[in-house]
Design a protein around this motif. Structure first.
Motif, PDB file in Angstrom:
ATOM      1  N   HIS B 130       0.821  -1.209   0.000  1.00 48.64           N
ATOM      2  CA  HIS B 130       0.000   0.000   0.000  1.00 48.64           C
ATOM      3  C   HIS B 130       0.855   1.259   0.000  1.00 48.64           C
ATOM      4  O   HIS B 130       0.511   2.251  -0.641  1.00 48.64           O
ATOM      5  N   LEU B 131       1.963   1.198   0.712  1.00 44.09           N
ATOM      6  CA  LEU B 131       2.852   2.356   0.705  1.00 44.09           C
ATOM      7  C   LEU B 131       3.452   2.555  -0.683  1.00 44.09           C
ATOM      8  O   LEU B 131       3.553   3.694  -1.167  1.00 44.09           O
ATOM      9  N   ALA B 132       3.826   1.459  -1.300  1.00 39.66           N
ATOM     10  CA  ALA B 132       4.405   1.559  -2.647  1.00 39.66           C
ATOM     11  C   ALA B 132       3.386   2.152  -3.623  1.00 39.66           C
ATOM     12  O   ALA B 132       3.735   3.001  -4.465  1.00 39.66           O
ATOM     13  N   ASP B 133       2.138   1.734  -3.506  1.00 41.51           N
ATOM     14  CA  ASP B 133       1.094   2.296  -4.367  1.00 41.51           C
ATOM     15  C   ASP B 133       0.995   3.804  -4.186  1.00 41.51           C
ATOM     16  O   ASP B 133       0.952   4.565  -5.155  1.00 41.51           O
ATOM     17  N   ALA B 134       0.952   4.213  -2.923  1.00 42.55           N
ATOM     18  CA  ALA B 134       0.834   5.655  -2.658  1.00 42.55           C
ATOM     19  C   ALA B 134       2.036   6.405  -3.226  1.00 42.55           C
ATOM     20  O   ALA B 134       1.883   7.491  -3.799  1.00 42.55           O
ATOM     21  N   LEU B 135       3.207   5.815  -3.065  1.00 38.05           N
ATOM     22  CA  LEU B 135       4.410   6.474  -3.580  1.00 38.05           C
ATOM     23  C   LEU B 135       4.365   6.559  -5.106  1.00 38.05           C
ATOM     24  O   LEU B 135       4.763   7.570  -5.699  1.00 38.05           O
ATOM     25  N   ALA B 136       3.873   5.500  -5.724  1.00 38.75           N
ATOM     26  CA  ALA B 136       3.764   5.517  -7.184  1.00 38.75           C
ATOM     27  C   ALA B 136       2.793   6.622  -7.625  1.00 38.75           C
ATOM     28  O   ALA B 136       3.064   7.362  -8.576  1.00 38.75           O
ATOM     29  N   ARG B 137       1.683   6.713  -6.900  1.00 37.43           N
ATOM     30  CA  ARG B 137       0.722   7.750  -7.258  1.00 37.43           C
ATOM     31  C   ARG B 137       1.274   9.151  -7.003  1.00 37.43           C
ATOM     32  O   ARG B 137       0.840  10.125  -7.604  1.00 37.43           O
ATOM     33  N   SER B 138       2.237   9.231  -6.083  1.00 36.08           N
ATOM     34  CA  SER B 138       2.795  10.558  -5.809  1.00 36.08           C
ATOM     35  C   SER B 138       3.922  10.887  -6.787  1.00 36.08           C
ATOM     36  O   SER B 138       4.580  11.920  -6.641  1.00 36.08           O
ATOM     37  N   GLY B 139       4.146  10.010  -7.752  1.00 36.97           N
ATOM     38  CA  GLY B 139       5.068  10.378  -8.818  1.00 36.97           C
ATOM     39  C   GLY B 139       6.313   9.525  -8.960  1.00 36.97           C
ATOM     40  O   GLY B 139       7.090   9.714  -9.891  1.00 36.97           O
ATOM     41  N   ASP B 143       9.095   0.694  -9.763  1.00 37.49           N
ATOM     42  CA  ASP B 143      10.139  -0.093  -9.103  1.00 37.49           C
ATOM     43  C   ASP B 143      10.799   0.709  -7.988  1.00 37.49           C
ATOM     44  O   ASP B 143      11.107   0.196  -6.918  1.00 37.49           O
ATOM     45  N   GLU B 144      10.979   2.011  -8.261  1.00 35.39           N
ATOM     46  CA  GLU B 144      11.538   2.897  -7.235  1.00 35.39           C
ATOM     47  C   GLU B 144      10.607   3.000  -6.042  1.00 35.39           C
ATOM     48  O   GLU B 144      11.043   2.978  -4.884  1.00 35.39           O
ATOM     49  N   ALA B 145       9.307   3.066  -6.315  1.00 35.60           N
ATOM     50  CA  ALA B 145       8.316   3.148  -5.240  1.00 35.60           C
ATOM     51  C   ALA B 145       8.368   1.903  -4.370  1.00 35.60           C
ATOM     52  O   ALA B 145       8.286   1.974  -3.138  1.00 35.60           O
ATOM     53  N   ASN B 146       8.516   0.765  -4.983  1.00 38.63           N
ATOM     54  CA  ASN B 146       8.600  -0.478  -4.228  1.00 38.63           C
ATOM     55  C   ASN B 146       9.805  -0.508  -3.302  1.00 38.63           C
ATOM     56  O   ASN B 146       9.700  -0.881  -2.132  1.00 38.63           O
ATOM     57  N   GLU B 147      10.944  -0.131  -3.831  1.00 37.45           N
ATOM     58  CA  GLU B 147      12.162  -0.124  -3.013  1.00 37.45           C
ATOM     59  C   GLU B 147      12.029   0.855  -1.864  1.00 37.45           C
ATOM     60  O   GLU B 147      12.398   0.568  -0.725  1.00 37.45           O
ATOM     61  N   LEU B 148      11.474   2.015  -2.166  1.00 41.75           N
ATOM     62  CA  LEU B 148      11.336   3.051  -1.157  1.00 41.75           C
ATOM     63  C   LEU B 148      10.379   2.591  -0.045  1.00 41.75           C
ATOM     64  O   LEU B 148      10.622   2.818   1.150  1.00 41.75           O
ATOM     65  N   ALA B 149       9.315   1.921  -0.447  1.00 39.29           N
ATOM     66  CA  ALA B 149       8.349   1.438   0.532  1.00 39.29           C
ATOM     67  C   ALA B 149       8.993   0.387   1.438  1.00 39.29           C
ATOM     68  O   ALA B 149       8.854   0.414   2.669  1.00 39.29           O
TER      69      ALA B 149
END
Lengths: 189, 189
Positions: B130-139, B143-149
């Motif tokens: 869910h965090l990765a999804d939110a990060l992806a939606r925030s731009g 793959d970067e969103a997944n790592e960051l999450a």
DNA sequence: GACACATTGTACCGATCGGTACAATGTGGG
DNA sequence: CCCACATTGTACCGATCGGTACAATGTGTC
């Protein structure tokens, strides 16, 4: 004096594995005896203080390993980045790329913390301090180096938890790769 | 049907605290009974499956709390950054700024993991997803969103361990502040 | 071989473990 | 009031807990 027990290291390593797998409370003398092949007589001969002394010795043993293989390179390497690189490699191999769990970190979480609070605080404190020193020598501002060191050690602990939870070793290796970037090291291909 | 137990939530919260403090093995029925004020008769009336059912219910209860207070904001906020902000605030309050430990993270470390592997994997998996999804939606790139999450959730877990080890709550609040920066949120003054 | 001491196996201790059985006691609905 | 059922306290179970006692058995030194 007769002789120094030749394989006390090995004994401690086996006992450590039992504590790692089962936690302090879960590691019964029966399990320890089974894993080591020693009866209670022998165990209490080597550790008159019983289970608590065993755990204390195990923690000290781990602490010694990190002192030699992780903290010393951080402290003594002429090139601080080379020391940090050694730290990461030693860490990766110690935790078997995420297959293993940090016993001292596990002890920190539950009630056994009270028994070993000093040893636990010391272990993590030195890890952070030595890493921060190396980062400062590699050019970071002191306060920035401290935060970065704390972040790195926490990232390792968290990655161990997450890797174990997800049953996915890649979680740990990805965390180490991110740490390389974050700490200013070249990333392995 | 008579009535729904009015304070099952409260009961689960107390039992959770015992598991948090003592771990699965260390949480004896005597301790649980003492903390809840219930005798074995009552405990086995509410949880016929005994200790394991208690732990399972506690984990489900925690999972539900996070679903409602952490995952839902991440998923449903129109502004993804606002959702992430809510996640961090809920996390900070849940862990009482580092005074509390993550019970599910602790369960992930020792042998009790085998009993609750599914629940544990699910909890952390959904958090990261869910965090990765939110990060992806925030731009962020997916793959970067997944790592960051993954990095963020691990950082929280690691900070809890470190804060507990150092007996220093600031460790946790510093970690959260770094996370704000890292996730693209304004830093509180 | 004799002695000192390290090491081990076994039997045992009281306490506590998780769990069960069940009778006694609420308590709300008819 | 009475019945059905929820809730509770108590006594008890076998198993296992950490720990102790101690005799038996290695094993190196003299």
């Amino acid at each position: 004096m007769r002789r120094i027990a030749p394989d006390r290291d090995q004994l401690l390593a086996i006992v450590a594995e039992v504590f790692r797998e089962h936690g302090y409370e879960g590691a019964s003398l029966a399990l320890i005896g089974e894993a080591t092949g020693l009866g209670k007589g022998s165990l209490y001969h080597f550790f008159p203080g019983g289970k608590e002394e065993m755990a204390r010795a195990v923690v000290a043993h781990i602490d010694g390993w990190f002192e030699e293989n992780v903290f010393a390179p951080l402290r003594d390497s002429a090139d601080p980045l080379a020391g940090i690189e050694q730290m990461l490699e030693a860490t990766d191999s110690y935790f078997r790329s995420g297959r293993r769990v940090c016993l001292i970190g596990a002890f920190a979480l539950d009630e056994s913390r009270d028994l070993f609070a000093g040893q636990i605080r010391d272990y993590f404190g030195r890890w952070v301090t030595h890493l921060a020193d190396a980062l400062a020598r590699s050019g970071h501002r002191p306060d920035e180096a401290n935060e970065l060191a704390e972040e790195a050690v926490a990232a390792i602990q968290g990655a161990l938890t997450l890797a174990r939870a997800a049953n996915d070793l890649d979680v740990f290796s990805r965390a180490l790769r991110r740490l390389r970037v974050r700490l200013g090291l070249p990333v392995k291909t």
